[in-house]
Design a protein around this motif. Structure first.
Motif, PDB file in Angstrom:
ATOM      1  N   GLN A 176      39.325  58.487  34.750  1.00 13.97           N
ATOM      2  CA  GLN A 176      40.105  57.443  35.432  1.00 13.97           C
ATOM      3  C   GLN A 176      39.293  56.668  36.475  1.00 13.97           C
ATOM      4  O   GLN A 176      39.785  55.738  37.085  1.00 13.97           O
ATOM      5  N   VAL A 177      38.015  57.059  36.672  1.00 15.90           N
ATOM      6  CA  VAL A 177      37.169  56.316  37.616  1.00 15.90           C
ATOM      7  C   VAL A 177      36.300  55.327  36.829  1.00 15.90           C
ATOM      8  O   VAL A 177      35.626  55.704  35.884  1.00 15.90           O
ATOM      9  N   THR A 178      36.345  54.063  37.255  1.00 13.28           N
ATOM     10  CA  THR A 178      35.523  53.054  36.578  1.00 13.28           C
ATOM     11  C   THR A 178      34.455  52.568  37.549  1.00 13.28           C
ATOM     12  O   THR A 178      34.777  52.113  38.652  1.00 13.28           O
ATOM     13  N   LEU A 179      33.222  52.668  37.101  1.00 18.61           N
ATOM     14  CA  LEU A 179      32.138  52.148  37.932  1.00 18.61           C
ATOM     15  C   LEU A 179      32.080  50.637  37.700  1.00 18.61           C
ATOM     16  O   LEU A 179      31.835  50.162  36.600  1.00 18.61           O
ATOM     17  N   LEU A 180      32.317  49.881  38.772  1.00 16.65           N
ATOM     18  CA  LEU A 180      32.361  48.425  38.626  1.00 16.65           C
ATOM     19  C   LEU A 180      30.986  47.793  38.821  1.00 16.65           C
ATOM     20  O   LEU A 180      30.603  46.882  38.116  1.00 16.65           O
ATOM     21  N   GLN A 181      30.262  48.332  39.814  1.00 15.93           N
ATOM     22  CA  GLN A 181      29.021  47.670  40.159  1.00 15.93           C
ATOM     23  C   GLN A 181      28.115  48.581  40.976  1.00 15.93           C
ATOM     24  O   GLN A 181      28.606  49.442  41.711  1.00 15.93           O
ATOM     25  N   THR A 182      26.816  48.380  40.821  1.00 13.56           N
ATOM     26  CA  THR A 182      25.882  49.051  41.739  1.00 13.56           C
ATOM     27  C   THR A 182      25.071  47.962  42.421  1.00 13.56           C
ATOM     28  O   THR A 182      24.658  46.991  41.793  1.00 13.56           O
ATOM     29  N   ASP A 183      24.913  48.098  43.729  1.00 22.31           N
ATOM     30  CA  ASP A 183      24.212  47.067  44.509  1.00 22.31           C
ATOM     31  C   ASP A 183      23.152  47.713  45.386  1.00 22.31           C
ATOM     32  O   ASP A 183      23.274  48.885  45.755  1.00 22.31           O
ATOM     33  N   LEU A 184      22.182  46.882  45.730  1.00 21.80           N
ATOM     34  CA  LEU A 184      21.224  47.343  46.731  1.00 21.80           C
ATOM     35  C   LEU A 184      21.389  46.422  47.928  1.00 21.80           C
ATOM     36  O   LEU A 184      20.904  45.294  47.941  1.00 21.80           O
ATOM     37  N   THR A 185      22.143  46.887  48.911  1.00 23.04           N
ATOM     38  CA  THR A 185      22.391  46.052  50.087  1.00 23.04           C
ATOM     39  C   THR A 185      21.374  46.387  51.168  1.00 23.04           C
ATOM     40  O   THR A 185      20.579  47.326  51.020  1.00 23.04           O
ATOM     41  N   ALA A 186      21.429  45.651  52.268  1.00 21.53           N
ATOM     42  CA  ALA A 186      20.500  45.883  53.385  1.00 21.53           C
ATOM     43  C   ALA A 186      20.677  47.288  53.967  1.00 21.53           C
ATOM     44  O   ALA A 186      19.728  47.908  54.447  1.00 21.53           O
ATOM     45  N   GLU A 187      21.913  47.791  53.884  1.00 23.39           N
ATOM     46  CA  GLU A 187      22.191  49.127  54.458  1.00 23.39           C
ATOM     47  C   GLU A 187      21.809  50.250  53.489  1.00 23.39           C
ATOM     48  O   GLU A 187      21.795  51.411  53.861  1.00 23.39           O
ATOM     49  N   GLY A 188      21.561  49.889  52.255  1.00 15.49           N
ATOM     50  CA  GLY A 188      21.205  50.906  51.276  1.00 15.49           C
ATOM     51  C   GLY A 188      21.953  50.712  49.981  1.00 15.49           C
ATOM     52  O   GLY A 188      22.769  49.802  49.852  1.00 15.49           O
ATOM     53  N   PRO A 189      21.672  51.595  48.977  1.00 15.36           N
ATOM     54  CA  PRO A 189      22.345  51.461  47.682  1.00 15.36           C
ATOM     55  C   PRO A 189      23.854  51.702  47.803  1.00 15.36           C
ATOM     56  O   PRO A 189      24.279  52.618  48.516  1.00 15.36           O
ATOM     57  N   THR A 190      24.611  50.859  47.094  1.00 15.82           N
ATOM     58  CA  THR A 190      26.076  50.960  47.163  1.00 15.82           C
ATOM     59  C   THR A 190      26.660  50.945  45.756  1.00 15.82           C
ATOM     60  O   THR A 190      26.165  50.204  44.897  1.00 15.82           O
ATOM     61  N   ILE A 191      27.656  51.767  45.554  1.00 15.76           N
ATOM     62  CA  ILE A 191      28.363  51.676  44.270  1.00 15.76           C
ATOM     63  C   ILE A 191      29.824  51.293  44.526  1.00 15.76           C
ATOM     64  O   ILE A 191      30.396  51.664  45.558  1.00 15.76           O
ATOM     65  N   THR A 192      30.384  50.474  43.612  1.00 13.09           N
ATOM     66  CA  THR A 192      31.785  50.064  43.740  1.00 13.09           C
ATOM     67  C   THR A 192      32.551  50.638  42.557  1.00 13.09           C
ATOM     68  O   THR A 192      32.134  50.464  41.415  1.00 13.09           O
ATOM     69  N   VAL A 193      33.639  51.323  42.882  1.00 13.32           N
ATOM     70  CA  VAL A 193      34.411  51.942  41.799  1.00 13.32           C
ATOM     71  C   VAL A 193      35.886  51.547  41.879  1.00 13.32           C
ATOM     72  O   VAL A 193      36.373  51.162  42.946  1.00 13.32           O
ATOM     73  N   GLN A 194      36.525  51.641  40.737  1.00 14.05           N
ATOM     74  CA  GLN A 194      37.961  51.389  40.696  1.00 14.05           C
ATOM     75  C   GLN A 194      38.647  52.680  40.283  1.00 14.05           C
ATOM     76  O   GLN A 194      38.207  53.344  39.334  1.00 14.05           O
ATOM     77  N   VAL A 195      39.705  52.998  41.030  1.00  9.83           N
ATOM     78  CA  VAL A 195      40.442  54.226  40.717  1.00  9.83           C
ATOM     79  C   VAL A 195      41.902  53.870  40.427  1.00  9.83           C
ATOM     80  O   VAL A 195      42.326  52.767  40.764  1.00  9.83           O
ATOM     81  N   PRO A 196      42.671  54.756  39.814  1.00  5.43           N
ATOM     82  CA  PRO A 196      44.066  54.411  39.503  1.00  5.43           C
ATOM     83  C   PRO A 196      44.890  54.235  40.788  1.00  5.43           C
ATOM     84  O   PRO A 196      44.526  54.724  41.845  1.00  5.43           O
ATOM     85  N   GLU A 197      46.031  53.509  40.648  1.00  8.30           N
ATOM     86  CA  GLU A 197      46.807  53.203  41.833  1.00  8.30           C
ATOM     87  C   GLU A 197      47.678  54.359  42.346  1.00  8.30           C
ATOM     88  O   GLU A 197      47.715  54.583  43.545  1.00  8.30           O
ATOM     89  N   PRO A 198      48.365  55.111  41.483  1.00  9.44           N
ATOM     90  CA  PRO A 198      49.228  56.179  42.018  1.00  9.44           C
ATOM     91  C   PRO A 198      48.431  57.150  42.891  1.00  9.44           C
ATOM     92  O   PRO A 198      47.294  57.519  42.550  1.00  9.44           O
ATOM     93  N   TYR A 199      49.037  57.516  44.020  1.00  8.92           N
ATOM     94  CA  TYR A 199      48.324  58.327  45.023  1.00  8.92           C
ATOM     95  C   TYR A 199      47.701  59.590  44.453  1.00  8.92           C
ATOM     96  O   TYR A 199      46.554  59.909  44.710  1.00  8.92           O
TER      97      TYR A 199
END
Lengths: 282, 359
Positions: free
Chosen positions: B282-305
């Motif tokens: 249920q976890v979707t990796l949307l993007q990986t970035d290399l920002t000034a603060e360091g490597p970042t990953i963006t993920v999408q998770v399901p809405e129900p708590y």
């Protein structure tokens, strides 16, 4: 009452718009008139000199009555060309500029709008055409018999006739914009017919005669030439009012038929173009 | 029961579209298929511009219709203004059926369609307003006064006597809005009002639209594919794609739609390919970035708590197992572009510049 008021309001708006544009672009208007005069003279001369027998042509040009006949035909033809063009090229242009959709947003409807626009445009055209006829006829030494009542009645009937025909082709252009290009042929045909229309045409069998009467410019052109060129003198050499001329009755009938067909078809096609979504397409 | 509810909606809304559909049929002569190269004498095509669209516009509300090119936005505007007839369904304006009471309705609607083309170029803005005023049954002193007020309101006072052809695109667009307002309509339909305008002109037009609704209580429908315009301007947004109204919600609610689902995690080092292969489904990796603060990953998770909690634990566990150090974790506030792409089924690119971070 509401439609009449709308018609008058739109006419007023059109007159003001036309006046502003004429005044603002006065140089263009003036040069247009001069060029028109020059072109017409060249056309007339070219027309006569291109006759198979050149000598005969020269003689014809030297015959002011015959020349006047053709000049008047040219002007009537130009008038027909302009009125129908206002519906065909006019609609295409308005669709292109987006004005057509704004006209459709007018509570008076497209028919009233186009009617008012056509009346104003035609009054202006008639004014310029009259000037042109006058100058060209004087240039070739011809003479016009101006009898106000028949001329006004005939011009009004001719205009209504052309308006009906214009509404018909305009309706088609509302839906099928490409028809606008094709109607140039129809306009050219009417232009030629206005020049050459003669009573002798109507005596060449019932089929030709019926076809000629059905076209919106034949009877109008014959009647106008009969008044302005022949001075309402019949073939017997007697004065006979144009109101007694058979072509006048054909013209009246043609007016009724074309107006009915034109406006009905225009309304149907307007409705259909809203269904097809072609109002703003060009 | 349904009839009663619908009648209430018709009365409540200034504009109400009830299951409106429109399909355009076209015929192409001597058609050549670009892909196959196959030629045919006549090819019939159809395009669905509206598929059972239902929505309403409240008095004093700015409703946005957002969608890609060819989605059916302009057709919807034209159906409301009676320029295009729907195949089925009904459009109501002020409780009246547009097809049946078209003449009465026209005086209540002002439309701007590809605005820069509407005006008559050899005339000045003031002359244009007088001309169109007459066409819309406004005359005399009322027309003169209203025309001057509108020119003043839209900020064309110094250009009122200049021929339209000499005006800039933004000024022509402003004039088109004035033309739409000349009959003092309750409803204003604006088709792409800011397209092709510079920032200043766009800002100025947006301000005027806001003023029209907030101060003068008019209902406005804006179609646009500019997300910023929609997000900034509209109280409610409908997203339309291929003739279907995918959603129609208040702007804030629409932005909330995915905000609880997007998380950004900053790591100590770049993510190695395959390290997240064993993530919970249920976890979707949307993007990986290399920002000034360091490597970042963006993920999408399901809405129900419950599912979201499980997904986040699973993600953290995987990262811990692979010896990544977690520097920070943030829940992201998505922008309209993201919501739009999600809803229209396009793959969103999660742009750092376009998103606002939340704690």
């Amino acid at each position: 009452m509401n439609t009449m008021l709308g018609f008058l309001l739109i006419m007023k708006a059109e007159i003001i718009r036309g006046w502003i544009i004429t005044r603002r672009y006065w140089f263009r208007t003036l040069t247009g008139l001069i060029i028109g005069y020059g072109m017409l003279m060249i056309l007339i001369a070219g027309f006569f000199y291109s006759q198979p027998a050149i000598e005969k042509g020269i003689n014809q040009l030297d015959d002011p009555t015959r020349a006047t006949n053709y000049i008047l035909g040219f002007i009537i033809g130009l008038f027909a060309f302009g009125v129908i063009g206002m519906f065909t090229q006019g609609i295409q242009g308005m669709a292109q500029t987006g004005v057509l959709e704004q006209l459709c947003m007018s509570p008076y409807g497209l028919v009233t709008n186009f009617l008012a626009r056509a009346v104003v445009a035609s009054v202006t055209t008639i004014f310029y055409s009259a000037l042109m006829v006058y100058f060209v006829v004087i240039s070739v030494g011809g003479k016009l018999y101006f009898d106000p009542l028949p001329v006004i009645v005939l011009l009004t009937l001719s205009f209504i006739n052309l308006l009906g025909f214009g509404f018909m082709v305009g309706g088609l252009v509302l839906v099928f914009k490409q028809v606008g290009q094709l109607t140039i042929i129809v306009r050219m045909a009417l232009f030629a017919l206005a020049i050459f229309a003669r009573e002798e045409f109507l005596q060449q069998g019932w089929l030709v005669s019926a076809l000629m009467h059905a076209l919106p410019i034949t009877d109008a052109s014959i009647c106008l030439k009969y008044v302005l060129v022949k001075g309402q003198i019949s073939e017997t050499g007697q004065f006979m009012s144009v109101f007694l001329h058979p072509c006048f009755y054909w013209l009246c009938a043609s007016c009724l038929i074309w107006t009915f067909i034109g406006i009905s078809l225009f309304k149907i096609m307007e409705n259909y173009s809203r269904y097809k979504g072609t109002l703003g397409i060009y | 029961m349904y009839r009663k509810e619908m009648n209430e909606d018709i009365q409540k809304y200034t504009v109400y579209l009830d299951k409106v559909s429109k399909t355009f049929h076209t015929s192409h002569f001597l058609y050549k298929d670009e892909e196959t190269g196959k030629r045919s004498f006549i090819k019939k095509k159809e395009a669905c511009a509206a598929d059972k669209i239902t929505f309403g516009i409240m008095p004093g509300e700015i409703m946005g219709l957002l969608g890609p090119n060819g989605a059916g936005k302009t057709t919807t505007v034209k159906m409301i203004s009676g320029l295009v007839k729907p195949d089925s369904g009904t459009v109501y304006v002020d409780g009246m059926n547009v097809e049946k009471k078209r003449k009465q309705i026209l005086s209540r609607i002002g439309v701007v369609l590809e605005g820069t083309r509407t005006s008559i170029w050899p005339l000045t803005p003031l002359e244009n307003l007088y001309y169109y005023g007459n066409l819309r049954n406004i005359r005399g002193k009322v027309l003169k006064e209203r025309a001057r007020q509108l020119i003043d309101f839209i900020g064309l006072n110094d250009k009122k006597d200049v021929e339209v052809r000499k005006l800039s695109r933004g000024q022509k667009q402003k004039l088109a809005i004035c033309i739409a307002l000349i009959a003092d309509p309750k409803i204003i339909l604006l088709d792409e009002p800011t397209t092709g305008l510079d920032v200043q002109s766009s800002r100025s037009i947006k301000d005027k639209i806001l003023e029209l609704t907030r101060k003068h209580g008019r209902s406005v429908l804006v179609t646009t594919h500019d997300m910023h315009v929609a997000q900034e301007l509209c109280d409610r947004i409908g997203i339309i794609n291929k003739g279907k109204l995918i959603t129609c919600k208040p702007t804030s609610e629409l932005l909330e739609l995915f905000s609880k689902q997007i998380f950004s995690l900053r790591l100590d080092r770049n993510l190695v390919d395959g390290d997240l292969d064993s993530l919970a489904p249920q976890v979707t990796l949307l993007q990986t970035d290399l920002t000034a603060e360091g490597p970042t990953i963006t993920v999408q998770v399901p809405e129900p708590y419950r599912e979201r909690s499980e997904a986040l634990y699973s993600l953290l566990e995987t990262l811990r197992k692979k010896k990544y150090q977690l520097r920070s974790i943030q829940q992201k506030q998505v922008n309209l572009e993201y919501v739009f792409l999600q809803l229209t089924g396009e793959k969103p690119v999660f742009d750092e510049m376009n998103s606002q971070e939340q704690e």
